[in-house]
Design a protein around this motif. Structure first.
Motif, mmCIF file in Angstrom:
data_model
loop_
_atom_site.group_PDB
_atom_site.id
_atom_site.type_symbol
_atom_site.label_atom_id
_atom_site.label_comp_id
_atom_site.label_asym_id
_atom_site.label_seq_id
_atom_site.Cartn_x
_atom_site.Cartn_y
_atom_site.Cartn_z
ATOM 1 N N GLY A 1 16.766 -29.914 50.676
ATOM 2 C CA GLY A 1 18.139 -30.095 50.432
ATOM 3 C C GLY A 1 18.899 -29.335 49.605
ATOM 4 N N THR A 2 20.097 -28.980 50.012
ATOM 5 C CA THR A 2 21.036 -28.234 49.053
ATOM 6 C C THR A 2 22.107 -28.853 48.935
ATOM 7 N N LEU A 3 22.570 -29.214 47.991
ATOM 8 C CA LEU A 3 23.549 -30.020 47.227
ATOM 9 C C LEU A 3 24.498 -29.387 46.230
ATOM 10 N N VAL A 4 25.907 -29.753 46.304
ATOM 11 C CA VAL A 4 26.694 -29.329 45.348
ATOM 12 C C VAL A 4 27.333 -30.249 44.654
ATOM 13 N N SER A 5 28.049 -29.770 43.348
ATOM 14 C CA SER A 5 28.693 -30.585 42.230
ATOM 15 C C SER A 5 29.970 -30.043 42.101
ATOM 16 N N GLN A 6 31.040 -30.979 42.277
ATOM 17 C CA GLN A 6 32.274 -30.547 42.168
ATOM 18 C C GLN A 6 33.034 -31.457 41.434
ATOM 19 N N THR A 7 34.140 -30.804 40.582
ATOM 20 C CA THR A 7 35.215 -31.919 40.205
ATOM 21 C C THR A 7 36.362 -31.954 40.970
ATOM 22 N N GLY B 1 50.410 -31.485 56.152
ATOM 23 C CA GLY B 1 51.756 -30.916 56.185
ATOM 24 C C GLY B 1 51.940 -29.506 56.001
ATOM 25 N N LEU B 2 50.920 -28.988 55.604
ATOM 26 C CA LEU B 2 50.808 -27.418 55.105
ATOM 27 C C LEU B 2 50.318 -26.746 56.409
ATOM 28 N N ILE B 3 49.248 -27.374 57.104
ATOM 29 C CA ILE B 3 48.445 -26.578 57.990
ATOM 30 C C ILE B 3 49.110 -26.789 59.368
ATOM 31 N N GLY B 4 49.589 -28.040 59.751
ATOM 32 C CA GLY B 4 50.300 -28.341 61.004
ATOM 33 C C GLY B 4 49.171 -29.117 61.808
ATOM 34 N N GLU B 5 49.688 -29.334 63.135
ATOM 35 C CA GLU B 5 48.962 -30.178 64.087
ATOM 36 C C GLU B 5 47.469 -29.500 64.399
ATOM 37 N N ASN B 6 47.184 -28.450 64.447
ATOM 38 C CA ASN B 6 46.178 -27.731 64.650
ATOM 39 C C ASN B 6 45.291 -27.367 63.376
ATOM 40 N N PRO B 7 44.212 -28.057 63.208
ATOM 41 C CA PRO B 7 43.129 -27.695 62.171
ATOM 42 C C PRO B 7 42.446 -26.599 62.474
ATOM 43 N N ASN B 8 42.634 -25.798 63.368
ATOM 44 C CA ASN B 8 41.818 -24.436 63.577
ATOM 45 C C ASN B 8 42.826 -23.447 63.149
ATOM 46 N N LEU B 9 44.134 -23.820 62.885
ATOM 47 C CA LEU B 9 45.035 -22.509 62.642
ATOM 48 C C LEU B 9 45.259 -22.708 61.140
ATOM 49 N N ILE B 10 44.435 -22.257 60.163
ATOM 50 C CA ILE B 10 44.840 -21.973 58.962
ATOM 51 C C ILE B 10 45.041 -20.562 58.511
ATOM 52 N N GLN B 11 45.798 -20.385 57.537
ATOM 53 C CA GLN B 11 46.438 -18.920 57.423
ATOM 54 C C GLN B 11 46.006 -18.419 55.808
ATOM 55 N N PRO B 12 45.652 -17.218 55.910
ATOM 56 C CA PRO B 12 45.301 -16.613 54.635
ATOM 57 C C PRO B 12 46.447 -16.893 53.534
ATOM 58 N N GLY B 13 46.007 -17.226 52.356
ATOM 59 C CA GLY B 13 47.151 -17.126 51.358
ATOM 60 C C GLY B 13 47.523 -18.855 51.098
ATOM 61 N N GLN B 14 47.170 -19.665 52.258
ATOM 62 C CA GLN B 14 47.656 -21.015 52.125
ATOM 63 C C GLN B 14 46.518 -21.729 50.742
ATOM 64 N N ASN B 15 47.407 -22.468 49.895
ATOM 65 C CA ASN B 15 46.890 -23.279 48.741
ATOM 66 C C ASN B 15 46.473 -24.399 49.228
ATOM 67 N N LEU B 16 45.057 -24.790 49.477
ATOM 68 C CA LEU B 16 44.726 -26.169 49.969
ATOM 69 C C LEU B 16 44.167 -26.863 48.742
ATOM 70 N N THR B 17 44.751 -28.336 49.084
ATOM 71 C CA THR B 17 43.994 -29.168 48.035
ATOM 72 C C THR B 17 42.826 -29.777 48.802
ATOM 73 N N ILE B 18 41.850 -29.754 47.715
ATOM 74 C CA ILE B 18 40.277 -30.095 48.212
ATOM 75 C C ILE B 18 40.287 -31.600 47.517
ATOM 76 N N PRO B 19 40.313 -32.696 48.293
ATOM 77 C CA PRO B 19 40.165 -34.076 47.709
ATOM 78 C C PRO B 19 38.845 -34.131 47.425
ATOM 79 N N ALA B 20 38.378 -35.201 46.604
ATOM 80 C CA ALA B 20 37.255 -36.060 46.410
ATOM 81 C C ALA B 20 36.632 -36.570 47.666
ATOM 82 N N PRO B 21 35.325 -36.112 47.862
ATOM 83 C CA PRO B 21 34.589 -36.730 49.269
ATOM 84 C C PRO B 21 34.549 -38.260 49.033
#
Length: 386
Positions: free
Chosen positions: A322-328, A366-386
């Protein structure tokens, strides 16, 4: 599933030398030693940490006319895993009272391991247990060591002992899956017994349908530790702590006594032999500080585990990696050219599969739009808790 407990040890020590109590109050002793990487934090605190990621599992299991035409079945799983740790040493450590020498105090981390099949999310493994950091002793004369004590619901308990140390980077040996004659030297060469199921190009009803592990390569099956080295692609290893433990002790091992496995009656069997006796278990854990190709630094946990199941005159390897990661969490991430939500999820959660990439999408719709495959360089994404 984090461990829900506030328990921690508070056990009496012999009166300390003058001044030692004051020093301990200012700087509490770290009873965990190299196990500190599992939970992080400071000595004496109620530290908890959860690691999540993916891996691979293979097991030759016995078959009594239920799965395929042979008396064994080769089960293969891509896995999703959660491994949670909770420091329980408290401010005193775990007291082991001595008759032949003064008391010793162990550092202890409780853990719960959960592994699900990635194909259908079916539960495959659940294991509660404790890792302990054991100081060196004079009677018996032993060097400092670490031990993993676990209980597996199939009917096996393990006490794996060994050493902890640091290295610049992990080194992954070849992990062979080929069975061998029970009682033979376990060197990867002696008295091997090959079966068609080891070769993916040969059809078999005595192996997991390959549609469940469609991306598995022959090289990965022959050496499951290849998954570990492949996970390090595009990563720079900054530091590595190694925990190498085994149920077997020898005159040259550290420690050189104790440890082992034990099994319920069904597994051990009687005059007709075992159903599947878990005779030997060993594992290596690597606690790593890594930097990815975007310069982000994070903690990563990799491991390989090998259990030998004895039945029908052979020792059959059961290997899990296994390969696991720990994040805050929550945290943020700035998209760069070539990124996908799946790749970003893999960096933070250890897997880019559903539902992990969608967690990021839902938090940033709200930032990405309706297509999850269209993300743009420079967008500041929130990474939620899993």
């Amino acid at each position: 599933m984090p461990i829900e407990t506030d328990f921690h040890y508070r056990q009496e020590h012999a009166p300390p030398p003058p001044g030692a109590a004051i020093r301990a109050a200012v700087e509490p002793p770290d009873f965990l030693g190299f196990l500190r990487g599992f939970v992080g934090g400071r000595p004496g605190d109620k530290n908890q940490r959860t690691w999540k990621g993916t891996g691979f599992n293979m097991i030759w299991r016995p078959n009594h006319n239920q799965s395929g035409s042979k008396d064994f079945f080769l089960e293969l799983n891509f896995t999703d895993e959660i491994l949670s740790f909770n420091e329980i040493s408290g401010g005193t450590g775990v007291a082991n009272r001595g008759l032949l020498q003064n008391d010793i105090f162990l550092g202890a981390v409780a853990y719960v391991q959960q592994i699900n099949d990635s194909f259908d999310s079916s539960g495959q493994h659940f294991e509660p247990g404790v890792w302990a950091n054991v100081p060196g002793t004079t009677d018996p004369g032993e060097q400092a060591s670490v031990t993993r004590m676990g209980s597996i619901p199939h009917g096996t308990t393990i006490n794996l002992q060994g050493r902890a140390f640091t290295v610049p980077a992990p080194k992954f040996e070849v992990a062979t899956i080929t069975p061998f004659r029970a009682g033979s030297v376990d060197d990867g060469n002696t008295n091997l017994v090959h079966f068609d199921e080891e070769t993916l190009s040969i059809p078999s009803t005595s192996r997991t349908p390959l549609s469940r592990v469609a991306s598995l390569t022959q090289q990965q099956l022959a050496n499951p530790n290849l998954f570990l080295s492949q996970a390090l692609a595009n990563q720079t290893i900054l530091s590595t702590t190694v925990l190498a433990v085994s149920s077997v002790t020898t005159t040259t091992s550290v420690p050189d006594a104790g440890g082992g496995t034990d099994n319920i009656a069904f597994l051990v069997g009687k005059t007709d032999g075992p159903n599947a006796n878990a005779a030997i278990a060993s594992a290596i854990f690597w606690i790593e500080k890594v930097r990815d190709r975007n310069g982000r630094e994070f903690d990563q946990l990799q491991y390989t585990q090998r259990v030998l199941l004895n039945f029908n005159g052979l020792s059959w390897p059961h290997i899990t990696v296994g390969t696991l990661v720990s994040q805050t969490f929550p945290t943020t991430y700035v998209v760069v050219a070539g990124d996908t939500l799946s790749a970003i999820a893999s960096r933070f959660y250890g897997t880019g599969r559903e539902p992990f990439w969608r967690l990021i999408y839902d938090a940033n719709r709200g930032l990405i739009g309706e297509n999850p495959n269209l993300i743009q360089p420079g967008q500041n994404l929130t990474i939620p808790a899993p």
